[in-house]
Motif scaffolding. Sequence first.
Motif, short mmCIF file in Angstrom:
data_model
loop_
_atom_site.label_atom_id
_atom_site.label_comp_id
_atom_site.label_asym_id
_atom_site.label_seq_id
_atom_site.Cartn_x
_atom_site.Cartn_y
_atom_site.Cartn_z
N ALA A 212 0.83 -1.20 0.00
CA ALA A 212 0.00 0.00 0.00
C ALA A 212 0.87 1.25 0.00
CB ALA A 212 -0.94 -0.01 1.20
N HIS B 16 2.51 1.52 -3.45
CA HIS B 16 1.51 1.91 -4.45
C HIS B 16 1.19 3.40 -4.33
CE1 HIS B 16 -2.59 2.47 -6.05
NE2 HIS B 16 -2.14 1.66 -6.99
N LEU C 204 1.56 -5.72 -5.88
CA LEU C 204 1.68 -4.48 -6.64
C LEU C 204 1.17 -4.66 -8.06
CD1 LEU C 204 5.13 -3.17 -5.37
CD2 LEU C 204 2.87 -2.17 -4.94
N TRP D 223 -2.75 -4.90 -8.06
CA TRP D 223 -3.44 -3.86 -7.30
C TRP D 223 -4.65 -3.36 -8.09
CZ3 TRP D 223 -1.67 -2.61 -2.48
CH2 TRP D 223 -2.35 -1.58 -1.83
N GLN E 15 -8.44 0.83 -5.79
CA GLN E 15 -8.15 0.58 -4.38
C GLN E 15 -7.20 1.64 -3.84
OE1 GLN E 15 -6.91 -3.37 -3.36
NE2 GLN E 15 -6.31 -2.79 -1.31
#
Length: 127
Positions: A77, A80, A116, A119, A123
């Motif tokens: 997260a 990203h 990744l 993803w 999101q």
Amino acid sequence: MAIPSISELSVLKALWRQQPLSAREIHDQVEEELGWSFSSTRKTLERMLDKGSVRLSVRHGVQVYEAALEKVGTLAAFAHDFGKRVMEMDAPLPVNMFTGSKLVDENELAQLERMLHDWPADQGEAE
């Protein structure tokens, strides 16, 4: 998933290396990196408890903390978010940028790469 702040990430990394830890043990591990007082560590831990980032329990009469956030998912997260907001990239970050990290082993690196790559497009966008 909410992205932890840089100071919260430092606390989480200490806990991912070894847990459970007391507030004093956490402070001893992050003090040099963050350059702050023990009261700042306590306040950060309280904030993280409120967010659900850490869990608190008592062991042998001492309050100890454990990471409630899973390491690879949190790092995915964070990466990203960095790629999207800072680097303005639509494609996933190349996993080779994590090679040599002391934070993840080969299995976690492979898991991070999958997360990744897979993803979901929306999101984390509204967070």
